[in-house]
Design a protein around this motif. Sequence first.
Motif, PDB file in Angstrom:
ATOM      1  N   LYS A  69      75.111 -49.299 -26.895  1.00 17.22           N
ATOM      2  CA  LYS A  69      76.343 -49.621 -27.634  1.00 17.22           C
ATOM      3  C   LYS A  69      77.370 -48.493 -27.492  1.00 17.22           C
ATOM      4  CE  LYS A  69      78.172 -50.858 -32.156  1.00 17.22           C
ATOM      5  NZ  LYS A  69      77.930 -50.961 -33.602  1.00 17.22           N
ATOM      6  N   TYR A  70      76.886 -47.274 -27.574  1.00 20.19           N
ATOM      7  CA  TYR A  70      77.774 -46.108 -27.470  1.00 20.19           C
ATOM      8  C   TYR A  70      78.458 -46.054 -26.112  1.00 20.19           C
ATOM      9  CZ  TYR A  70      79.268 -41.278 -26.943  1.00 20.19           C
ATOM     10  OH  TYR A  70      80.007 -40.145 -26.687  1.00 20.19           O
TER      11      TYR A  70
ATOM     12  N   SER B 132      80.901 -48.841 -25.648  1.00 18.72           N
ATOM     13  CA  SER B 132      82.104 -48.626 -26.474  1.00 18.72           C
ATOM     14  C   SER B 132      83.040 -47.620 -25.826  1.00 18.72           C
ATOM     15  CB  SER B 132      81.696 -48.144 -27.869  1.00 18.72           C
ATOM     16  OG  SER B 132      80.969 -49.135 -28.550  1.00 18.72           O
ATOM     17  N   ALA B 133      82.467 -46.512 -25.364  1.00 21.72           N
ATOM     18  CA  ALA B 133      83.300 -45.477 -24.738  1.00 21.72           C
ATOM     19  C   ALA B 133      83.962 -46.017 -23.466  1.00 21.72           C
ATOM     20  CB  ALA B 133      82.465 -44.242 -24.423  1.00 21.72           C
TER      21      ALA B 133
ATOM     22  N   SER C 170      84.611 -49.110 -22.824  1.00 24.55           N
ATOM     23  CA  SER C 170      85.577 -50.139 -23.198  1.00 24.55           C
ATOM     24  C   SER C 170      86.898 -49.520 -23.640  1.00 24.55           C
ATOM     25  CB  SER C 170      84.970 -50.994 -24.321  1.00 24.55           C
ATOM     26  OG  SER C 170      85.914 -51.931 -24.780  1.00 24.55           O
ATOM     27  N   VAL C 171      86.826 -48.469 -24.450  1.00 26.34           N
ATOM     28  CA  VAL C 171      88.054 -47.780 -24.881  1.00 26.34           C
ATOM     29  C   VAL C 171      88.755 -47.186 -23.659  1.00 26.34           C
ATOM     30  CG1 VAL C 171      88.974 -45.829 -26.203  1.00 26.34           C
ATOM     31  CG2 VAL C 171      87.237 -47.318 -27.221  1.00 26.34           C
TER      32      VAL C 171
ATOM     33  N   THR D 136      90.513 -49.933 -21.734  1.00 29.14           N
ATOM     34  CA  THR D 136      91.751 -50.410 -22.363  1.00 29.14           C
ATOM     35  C   THR D 136      92.922 -49.512 -21.970  1.00 29.14           C
ATOM     36  OG1 THR D 136      90.583 -51.368 -24.241  1.00 29.14           O
ATOM     37  CG2 THR D 136      92.906 -50.822 -24.577  1.00 29.14           C
ATOM     38  N   HIS D 137      92.722 -48.208 -22.079  1.00 27.16           N
ATOM     39  CA  HIS D 137      93.828 -47.286 -21.795  1.00 27.16           C
ATOM     40  C   HIS D 137      94.107 -47.184 -20.296  1.00 27.16           C
ATOM     41  CE1 HIS D 137      94.578 -45.896 -25.902  1.00 27.16           C
ATOM     42  NE2 HIS D 137      93.307 -46.218 -26.090  1.00 27.16           N
TER      43      HIS D 137
ATOM     44  N   LYS E  16      87.634 -55.841 -30.405  1.00 27.22           N
ATOM     45  CA  LYS E  16      86.634 -55.105 -29.617  1.00 27.22           C
ATOM     46  C   LYS E  16      87.052 -53.639 -29.458  1.00 27.22           C
ATOM     47  CE  LYS E  16      84.178 -55.003 -25.216  1.00 27.22           C
ATOM     48  NZ  LYS E  16      84.080 -55.518 -23.844  1.00 27.22           N
ATOM     49  N   TYR E  17      88.330 -53.441 -29.205  1.00 25.85           N
ATOM     50  CA  TYR E  17      88.834 -52.076 -29.009  1.00 25.85           C
ATOM     51  C   TYR E  17      88.646 -51.235 -30.263  1.00 25.85           C
ATOM     52  CZ  TYR E  17      92.146 -48.243 -28.502  1.00 25.85           C
ATOM     53  OH  TYR E  17      92.723 -46.998 -28.474  1.00 25.85           O
TER      54      TYR E  17
ATOM     55  N   SER F  43      85.053 -50.509 -30.965  1.00 27.70           N
ATOM     56  CA  SER F  43      84.503 -49.546 -29.999  1.00 27.70           C
ATOM     57  C   SER F  43      84.920 -48.125 -30.366  1.00 27.70           C
ATOM     58  CB  SER F  43      84.983 -49.872 -28.583  1.00 27.70           C
ATOM     59  OG  SER F  43      84.464 -51.118 -28.169  1.00 27.70           O
ATOM     60  N   ALA F  44      86.197 -47.956 -30.672  1.00 25.76           N
ATOM     61  CA  ALA F  44      86.690 -46.621 -31.017  1.00 25.76           C
ATOM     62  C   ALA F  44      86.016 -46.117 -32.295  1.00 25.76           C
ATOM     63  CB  ALA F  44      88.215 -46.648 -31.185  1.00 25.76           C
TER      64      ALA F  44
ATOM     65  N   SER G  20      83.125 -47.037 -33.409  1.00 29.72           N
ATOM     66  CA  SER G  20      81.706 -46.815 -33.133  1.00 29.72           C
ATOM     67  C   SER G  20      81.479 -45.456 -32.455  1.00 29.72           C
ATOM     68  CB  SER G  20      81.189 -47.963 -32.246  1.00 29.72           C
ATOM     69  OG  SER G  20      79.865 -47.734 -31.868  1.00 29.72           O
ATOM     70  N   VAL G  21      82.314 -45.135 -31.486  1.00 37.56           N
ATOM     71  CA  VAL G  21      82.201 -43.826 -30.823  1.00 37.56           C
ATOM     72  C   VAL G  21      82.447 -42.711 -31.844  1.00 37.56           C
ATOM     73  CG1 VAL G  21      83.220 -42.298 -29.080  1.00 37.56           C
ATOM     74  CG2 VAL G  21      82.795 -44.694 -28.533  1.00 37.56           C
TER      75      VAL G  21
ATOM     76  N   THR H 268      79.389 -42.299 -34.044  1.00 39.58           N
ATOM     77  CA  THR H 268      78.268 -41.608 -33.389  1.00 39.58           C
ATOM     78  C   THR H 268      78.437 -40.097 -33.496  1.00 39.58           C
ATOM     79  OG1 THR H 268      77.900 -43.416 -31.836  1.00 39.58           O
ATOM     80  CG2 THR H 268      77.089 -41.250 -31.174  1.00 39.58           C
TER      81      THR H 268
ATOM     82  N   MET I 293      89.209 -39.769 -31.565  1.00 35.60           N
ATOM     83  CA  MET I 293      88.955 -41.184 -31.848  1.00 35.60           C
ATOM     84  C   MET I 293      89.644 -41.638 -33.127  1.00 35.60           C
ATOM     85  SD  MET I 293      87.263 -41.641 -29.167  1.00 35.60           S
ATOM     86  CE  MET I 293      87.121 -43.406 -29.390  1.00 35.60           C
TER      87      MET I 293
ATOM     88  N   LEU J 230      92.884 -43.602 -32.765  1.00 37.15           N
ATOM     89  CA  LEU J 230      93.008 -44.792 -31.921  1.00 37.15           C
ATOM     90  C   LEU J 230      92.945 -46.164 -32.606  1.00 37.15           C
ATOM     91  CD1 LEU J 230      90.917 -43.697 -28.787  1.00 37.15           C
ATOM     92  CD2 LEU J 230      93.347 -43.384 -29.226  1.00 37.15           C
TER      93      LEU J 230
END
Lengths: 151, 151
Positions: free
Chosen positions: A32-33, A36-37, A39-40, A43-44, B32-33, B36-37, B39-40, B43, B73, B76
């Motif tokens: 998941k981590y 997620s990273a 995915s972010v 996006t950018h 999702k974005y 994700s942000a 979630s990171v 962590t 993060m 974001l």
Amino acid sequence: MKTLASLAGAAVLIALSAPASAQFAKPEDAIKYRQSALSVMGTHFGRLGEMVKGKVPFDAKAAQDNAAVVAEMAKLPWAAFGPGTDKGGNTKAKPEIWTEHAKFKAGSDKLIAEADKLVVASKTGNLDALKTSFSATADTCKSCHDGFKNK
Amino acid sequence: MKTLASLAGAAVLIALSAPASAQFAKPEDAIKYRQSALSVMGTHFGRLGEMVKGKVPFDAKAAQDNAAVVAEMAKLPWAAFGPGTDKGGNTKAKPEIWTEHAKFKAGSDKLIAEADKLVVASKTGNLDALKTSFSATADTCKSCHDGFKNK
């Protein structure tokens, strides 16, 4: 001998697993981590791509902001590809990540380096410089996805 | 009058939606974005928590690295809570995010500020300073989750 070999193998596994297990309680957490990273980052990077391709007007400040996030995120996912995180969750990771780990590591290092250059390019305020660096960075994404990510 | 009011309302909605729709093609992408942000961030904040609670030994360098990611993060997710992103995907966002937007904005600004202080605290190499700042940052997480996130 079998027992000794097993013990030695277990010791190696524990040594290899230690950093990953210290960082993530379960393989699902690591997956998941890293997703997620990535995915972010995507996006950018995608927003930079829209500028580079002329889909949105070039905005030097936005380009800098997006490149900075890409470079920060580019450093993060790789520690989450530890041993034992090849399964669990909804991962698209290919086994080659672990069987060809040196190549995978070289690919992630290359991305980190190109993303740092992307930050430099974004600070020039020059769209052509950004285009060149965006393209070089995109090549590192594609190269790793081709070899290490299932469709 | 009704038509005029509707038109005015539509104009406001369009104006409010523009940045979000420019950044995310679909509400699902925004959800999702931001997840994700967050979630990171969670962590890395969790890793600081393990040090603060003595579950893992204090490591000043690791604390700095984790705090830096938390602060990056923290900036974001908020742009991804635009109008129309209250539904779609598997969001736990409460409607209050949009009906009490000023309060939500104040909460996210507070997190950003506390996360910046956390970076400063992490650079002191002093565990007590880190504990104090970690606690203040954690309070901003809890405050927003209580008001704006479904269980």
